[in-house]
Write a protein that holds these residues in place. Structure first.
Motif, short mmCIF file in Angstrom:
data_model
loop_
_atom_site.label_atom_id
_atom_site.label_comp_id
_atom_site.label_asym_id
_atom_site.label_seq_id
_atom_site.Cartn_x
_atom_site.Cartn_y
_atom_site.Cartn_z
N TYR A 14 16.19 1.12 -11.33
CA TYR A 14 17.26 2.02 -11.76
C TYR A 14 16.69 3.41 -12.05
O TYR A 14 16.67 3.85 -13.21
N PRO A 15 16.26 4.12 -11.03
CA PRO A 15 15.51 5.38 -11.27
C PRO A 15 16.30 6.47 -11.96
O PRO A 15 15.72 7.27 -12.69
N ILE A 16 17.63 6.52 -11.77
CA ILE A 16 18.37 7.62 -12.40
C ILE A 16 18.45 7.46 -13.92
O ILE A 16 18.73 8.43 -14.63
N TRP A 17 18.20 6.25 -14.42
CA TRP A 17 18.29 6.03 -15.87
C TRP A 17 16.94 6.19 -16.56
O TRP A 17 16.86 6.16 -17.79
N GLU A 18 15.86 6.37 -15.79
CA GLU A 18 14.54 6.50 -16.40
C GLU A 18 14.49 7.74 -17.30
O GLU A 18 15.07 8.77 -16.99
N ASN A 19 13.78 7.60 -18.41
CA ASN A 19 13.57 8.72 -19.33
C ASN A 19 14.82 9.10 -20.10
O ASN A 19 14.84 10.11 -20.81
N ASN A 20 15.89 8.33 -19.96
CA ASN A 20 17.14 8.64 -20.66
C ASN A 20 17.06 8.07 -22.08
O ASN A 20 16.98 6.85 -22.25
N PRO A 21 17.09 8.92 -23.09
CA PRO A 21 16.95 8.43 -24.47
C PRO A 21 18.15 7.64 -24.97
O PRO A 21 18.09 7.01 -26.02
N TYR A 22 19.26 7.66 -24.21
CA TYR A 22 20.49 6.99 -24.66
C TYR A 22 20.67 5.62 -24.00
O TYR A 22 21.65 4.93 -24.28
N VAL A 23 19.75 5.24 -23.11
CA VAL A 23 19.89 3.98 -22.38
C VAL A 23 18.76 3.05 -22.79
O VAL A 23 17.58 3.41 -22.70
N GLY A 24 19.12 1.84 -23.23
CA GLY A 24 18.13 0.83 -23.57
C GLY A 24 17.99 -0.18 -22.44
O GLY A 24 17.63 0.16 -21.32
N ASP A 25 18.34 -1.41 -22.73
CA ASP A 25 18.25 -2.46 -21.71
C ASP A 25 19.40 -2.35 -20.73
O ASP A 25 20.55 -2.07 -21.11
N ILE A 26 19.12 -2.59 -19.46
CA ILE A 26 20.14 -2.64 -18.41
C ILE A 26 20.28 -4.09 -17.96
O ILE A 26 19.29 -4.73 -17.61
N VAL A 27 21.51 -4.60 -18.01
CA VAL A 27 21.74 -6.00 -17.64
C VAL A 27 22.67 -6.05 -16.44
O VAL A 27 23.41 -5.10 -16.16
N ASN A 28 22.63 -7.14 -15.72
CA ASN A 28 23.50 -7.35 -14.56
C ASN A 28 24.76 -8.07 -15.04
O ASN A 28 24.72 -9.25 -15.41
N ALA A 29 25.87 -7.35 -15.04
CA ALA A 29 27.12 -7.93 -15.53
C ALA A 29 27.54 -9.15 -14.73
O ALA A 29 28.13 -10.09 -15.27
N GLU A 31 25.77 -11.46 -13.58
CA GLU A 31 25.06 -12.66 -14.04
C GLU A 31 25.68 -13.21 -15.32
O GLU A 31 25.49 -14.38 -15.66
N ILE A 32 26.40 -12.35 -16.05
CA ILE A 32 27.09 -12.80 -17.26
C ILE A 32 28.45 -13.39 -16.89
O ILE A 32 28.78 -14.51 -17.30
N ASP A 33 29.22 -12.63 -16.13
CA ASP A 33 30.54 -13.08 -15.67
C ASP A 33 30.95 -12.19 -14.51
O ASP A 33 31.11 -10.97 -14.69
N PRO A 34 31.14 -12.73 -13.30
CA PRO A 34 31.50 -11.90 -12.14
C PRO A 34 32.79 -11.12 -12.31
O PRO A 34 33.03 -10.16 -11.58
N GLN A 35 33.63 -11.51 -13.27
CA GLN A 35 34.91 -10.83 -13.47
C GLN A 35 34.79 -9.55 -14.30
O GLN A 35 35.71 -8.74 -14.34
N ILE A 36 33.65 -9.34 -14.95
CA ILE A 36 33.50 -8.16 -15.81
C ILE A 36 33.68 -6.88 -15.01
O ILE A 36 34.49 -6.01 -15.36
N MET A 37 32.95 -6.74 -13.89
CA MET A 37 33.03 -5.52 -13.10
C MET A 37 34.37 -5.41 -12.38
O MET A 37 34.86 -4.30 -12.14
N VAL A 38 34.97 -6.53 -12.05
CA VAL A 38 36.30 -6.51 -11.44
C VAL A 38 37.30 -5.85 -12.38
O VAL A 38 38.08 -4.96 -11.99
N HIS A 39 37.26 -6.26 -13.65
CA HIS A 39 38.17 -5.69 -14.65
C HIS A 39 37.84 -4.22 -14.94
O HIS A 39 38.75 -3.40 -15.10
N LEU A 40 36.55 -3.90 -15.00
CA LEU A 40 36.16 -2.52 -15.28
C LEU A 40 36.61 -1.58 -14.16
O LEU A 40 37.11 -0.49 -14.41
N ARG A 41 36.44 -2.01 -12.90
CA ARG A 41 36.86 -1.17 -11.77
C ARG A 41 38.37 -1.00 -11.75
O ARG A 41 38.89 0.08 -11.45
N ALA A 42 39.09 -2.06 -12.08
CA ALA A 42 40.56 -1.97 -12.12
C ALA A 42 41.00 -1.02 -13.21
O ALA A 42 41.93 -0.21 -13.03
#
Length: 246
Positions: A14-29, A31-42
């Motif tokens: 995730y190169p665009i997030w490197e060095n960003n003081p406001y971003v901690g861990d990045i997780v794959n939504a 892998e948690i629930d495939p519907q998360i990004m579906v709802h977010l995009r909607a």
């Protein structure tokens, strides 16, 4: 996070997030629930259409954004290396991005000829380099086109004086670094892409993603050749502003 042109083996995941003081861990939504990004995009598509995407998101929370632009963070070493790469170029230096997902197709004026004319008419006043991924959207423009990582490309855009390119990631990067930016929008291409998802959505999409502080130029058809002169005017006015600031 997936990109159409893939990732560079030189960069991290995730190169665009490197060095960003406001971003901690990045997780794959997914892998948690495939519907998360579906709802977010909607939900994103349900946000008010009449402002920039940053303004629209803030509006949901009754907030006003501090700035309508992305936030990117480079290291001092990345900045220094980019300046070294451009050390042999005559200032002002104009970064060009003539490709991208919604760029003009082969046979169009702004696939090659418009860029070549722009460069030839300004060649004695400024120097150019091309931002592109080798083998993907790099054009034969007879200007330097360094084959570098995404992070180094970001730093080169930071180190240039002016940016001119299609509506694509490099234009967002230039805006993030407050570079004077002229963005070309191929309305026909943008409509084709957006209508695959939502018919009639393209005009709202252009409102969402065009930054008001940039010079936004629409490629419409019969007046396409006029954009060369408009880009030249933009460069001239920007260079004149540099001289005034001194």
């Amino acid at each position: 996070m997936d990109t159409l042109i893939g990732s560079s083996p030189v960069d991290g995941p995730y190169p665009i997030w490197e060095n960003n003081p406001y971003v901690g861990d990045i997780v794959n939504a997914d892998e948690i629930d495939p519907q998360i990004m579906v709802h977010l995009r909607a939900e994103q598509s349900n946000i008010c259409q009449f402002g920039h995407i940053i303004e629209n998101i803030c509006l949901v929370y009754n907030l006003i954004p501090r700035a309508v632009k992305p936030s990117l963070f480079l290291t001092a070493r990345e900045q220094s290396q980019a300046l070294d790469l451009l050390a042999g170029s005559r200032r002002p230096v104009v970064g060009i991005h003539a490709g991208g997902t919604s760029s003009s197709p082969p046979g169009s004026l702004w696939f090659l000829d418009g860029w070549r004319e722009l460069i030839s008419k300004l060649d004695e006043e400024v120097s150019f380099f091309q931002i592109a991924k080798a083998g993907v959207d790099q054009k034969d423009l007879s200007i330097p086109a360094p084959d570098v990582s995404l992070r180094t490309s970001m730093a080169l855009i930071w180190a240039c004086d002016i940016f001119v390119g299609f509506d694509s990631s490099p234009a967002h990067i230039a805006t993030a670094f407050d570079r004077p930016t002229a963005v070309l929008w191929d309305v026909r291409q943008k409509s084709l892409i957006e209508d695959r998802h939502y018919v009639g959505f393209a005009p709202a999409s252009m409102l969402r993603w065009s930054y008001p502080q940039n010079r936004n130029l629409m490629i419409l058809g019969e007046k396409d050749a006029d954009l060369v002169d408009l880009c030249i005017e933009f460069v001239h006015k920007t260079v004149a502003s540099f001289k005034h600031q001194r």
